[in-house]
Enzyme design. Structure first.
Site, short mmCIF file in Angstrom:
data_model
loop_
_atom_site.label_atom_id
_atom_site.label_comp_id
_atom_site.label_asym_id
_atom_site.label_seq_id
_atom_site.Cartn_x
_atom_site.Cartn_y
_atom_site.Cartn_z
N PRO A 2 0.79 -1.23 0.00
CA PRO A 2 0.00 0.00 0.00
C PRO A 2 0.82 1.29 0.00
CG PRO A 2 -0.06 -1.06 2.15
CD PRO A 2 0.57 -2.04 1.20
N ASN A 3 0.31 2.25 -0.73
CA ASN A 3 0.86 3.61 -0.83
C ASN A 3 2.13 3.71 -1.68
OD1 ASN A 3 -1.16 4.86 0.91
ND2 ASN A 3 -0.18 3.69 2.55
N ARG A 15 5.31 10.93 -2.41
CA ARG A 15 5.03 10.57 -1.02
C ARG A 15 6.29 10.70 -0.15
NH1 ARG A 15 4.86 4.45 1.15
NH2 ARG A 15 4.08 4.95 3.23
N TYR A 71 11.39 8.45 1.29
CA TYR A 71 11.29 7.42 0.25
C TYR A 71 11.95 7.79 -1.08
CZ TYR A 71 7.99 5.48 3.59
OH TYR A 71 7.42 4.97 4.73
N ASN A 115 7.88 -5.76 -1.28
CA ASN A 115 7.88 -4.65 -0.34
C ASN A 115 6.46 -4.57 0.21
OD1 ASN A 115 7.87 -2.36 1.17
ND2 ASN A 115 8.90 -1.07 -0.35
N ALA A 128 3.26 -0.93 4.69
CA ALA A 128 2.73 -0.92 6.07
C ALA A 128 2.25 -2.30 6.53
CB ALA A 128 1.60 0.09 6.18
N HIS A 135 4.13 -4.64 9.07
CA HIS A 135 4.05 -4.49 10.52
C HIS A 135 2.71 -4.93 11.10
CE1 HIS A 135 7.40 -2.09 9.26
NE2 HIS A 135 6.63 -1.18 8.70
N ASP A 189 0.84 -15.66 6.46
CA ASP A 189 0.26 -17.00 6.27
C ASP A 189 0.23 -17.38 4.79
OD1 ASP A 189 -0.07 -17.23 8.97
OD2 ASP A 189 -2.26 -17.05 8.96
N GLU A 208 12.31 -9.85 1.37
CA GLU A 208 11.56 -8.67 1.80
C GLU A 208 12.44 -7.44 1.63
OE1 GLU A 208 9.93 -8.96 5.82
OE2 GLU A 208 10.22 -6.80 6.09
N HIS A 215 12.69 -2.96 1.70
CA HIS A 215 12.13 -1.66 2.06
C HIS A 215 13.06 -0.58 1.57
CE1 HIS A 215 9.27 -3.59 4.78
NE2 HIS A 215 10.27 -4.37 5.13
N LEU A 216 12.48 0.49 1.09
CA LEU A 216 13.29 1.64 0.65
C LEU A 216 14.02 2.25 1.84
CD1 LEU A 216 10.38 3.00 -1.49
CD2 LEU A 216 12.61 2.45 -2.46
N SER A 217 13.28 2.47 2.93
CA SER A 217 13.86 3.12 4.12
C SER A 217 14.42 2.06 5.06
CB SER A 217 12.78 3.94 4.84
OG SER A 217 11.75 3.09 5.32
N ARG A 231 13.68 3.84 12.28
CA ARG A 231 12.49 4.69 12.29
C ARG A 231 11.64 4.39 13.55
NH1 ARG A 231 9.61 4.54 6.70
NH2 ARG A 231 8.56 6.32 7.67
N ARG A 255 7.72 0.22 13.40
CA ARG A 255 8.22 -0.30 12.11
C ARG A 255 9.33 -1.33 12.29
NH1 ARG A 255 5.87 3.24 8.32
NH2 ARG A 255 5.56 5.31 9.19
C1 DQA Z 1 8.35 0.84 3.59
C2 DQA Z 1 8.50 1.00 5.10
C3 DQA Z 1 7.15 0.81 5.83
O1 DQA Z 1 7.31 0.98 7.23
C4 DQA Z 1 6.14 1.83 5.33
O2 DQA Z 1 4.88 1.58 5.92
C5 DQA Z 1 6.05 1.89 3.85
C6 DQA Z 1 7.26 1.73 3.03
C7 DQA Z 1 9.66 1.16 2.84
O3 DQA Z 1 9.78 0.75 1.68
O4 DQA Z 1 10.54 1.84 3.39
O5 DQA Z 1 4.99 2.14 3.29
O6 DQA Z 1 8.03 -0.53 3.32
#
Ligand code: DQA
Length: 147
Positions: A9-10, A17, A22, A73, A76, A79, A86, A97, A99-101, A106, A110
Site C-alpha cells: 500500500p501507498n 510521497r 522514500y 515490499n 505498512a 508491521h 500466512d 523482503e 524496504h526503501l527506508s 524509524r 516499524r
Molecule cells: C516501507 C516502510 C514501511 O514501514 C512503510 O509503511 C512503507 C514503506 C519502505 O519501503 O521503506 O509504506 O516498506
C-alpha cells in the site's frame, strides 16, 4: 526464472510521497530498473502493486506453480499482516523482503516484521538499491539454494 514482484500500500504514490524518506523515484522508475536487471539476469518479472491486503494475498496464492520466487515490499502490511505471512508460508515460494527506508532506525512500530522470519532475507535502507540487491539475491538463492 520467473519472479513475482509485489508492492504494497501507498507505494503507487512514490515520488510524491514523503520524498525525504522514500526518495524522488516513481514506482514506474523502480519497475523499469527491476525489468532491466531481470533481463541482465535472464529472468522474467510479473509486477503487481495493490493497496489492498486481500489482493496481495490473492497474488501470492496465484504464484503457486507460476513463479520461482517473490520479491516483496509489503509496506505498512509488514508491521500488521498475519494474512500476508500466512499466504507466504502456505505457498512456500522463497521470498526476499525489501524496504526503501531503514525500518530499524524509524519509529518502533516499524521495527517488527511479520514476514521477515519466513524470508530468505530482508534488505532495507538503500532506496532503489534495496529492490535491485533483493532481486539479485533472490536469483542467486534460487539458483544455488542454501537451505
Ligand atoms: C516501507 C516502510 C514501511 O514501514 C512503510 O509503511 C512503507 C514503506 C519502505 O519501503 O521503506 O509504506 O516498506
Amino acid at each position: 526464472m520467473r519472479i513475482l514482484v509485489l508492492h504494497g500500500p501507498n507505494l503507487n504514490l512514490l515520488g510524491q510521497r514523503e520524498p525525504g524518506i522514500y526518495g524522488h523515484l516513481s514506482l514506474d522508475a523502480i519497475n523499469e530498473a527491476l525489468q532491466s536487471l531481470a533481463v541482465e539476469l535472464g529472468g522474467t518479472l510479473n509486477i503487481f502493486q495493490s493497496n489492498s491486503e486481500g489482493a496481495l494475498v490473492d497474488a501470492i496464492q496465484g504464484a503457486i506453480g507460476a513463479c520461482d520466487g517473490i520479491l516483496i515490499n509489503p509496506a505498512a502490511y509488514t508491521h500488521t499482516s498475519v494474512a500476508l505471512r500466512d499466504a507466504l508460508a502456505a505457498v512456500s515460494i522463497p521470498f526476499v523482503e525489501v524496504h526503501l527506508s531503514n525500518i530499524h532506525r524509524r519509529e518502533s512500530f516499524r521495527h517488527h516484521s511479520y514476514l521477515a522470519p519466513l524470508a530468505v532475507g530482508q534488505i532495507c535502507g538503500f532506496g532503489l538499491d534495496s529492490y535491485l540487491l533483493g532481486l539479485r539475491a533472490l536469483f542467486n538463492q534460487i539458483k544455488i539454494p542454501h537451505h
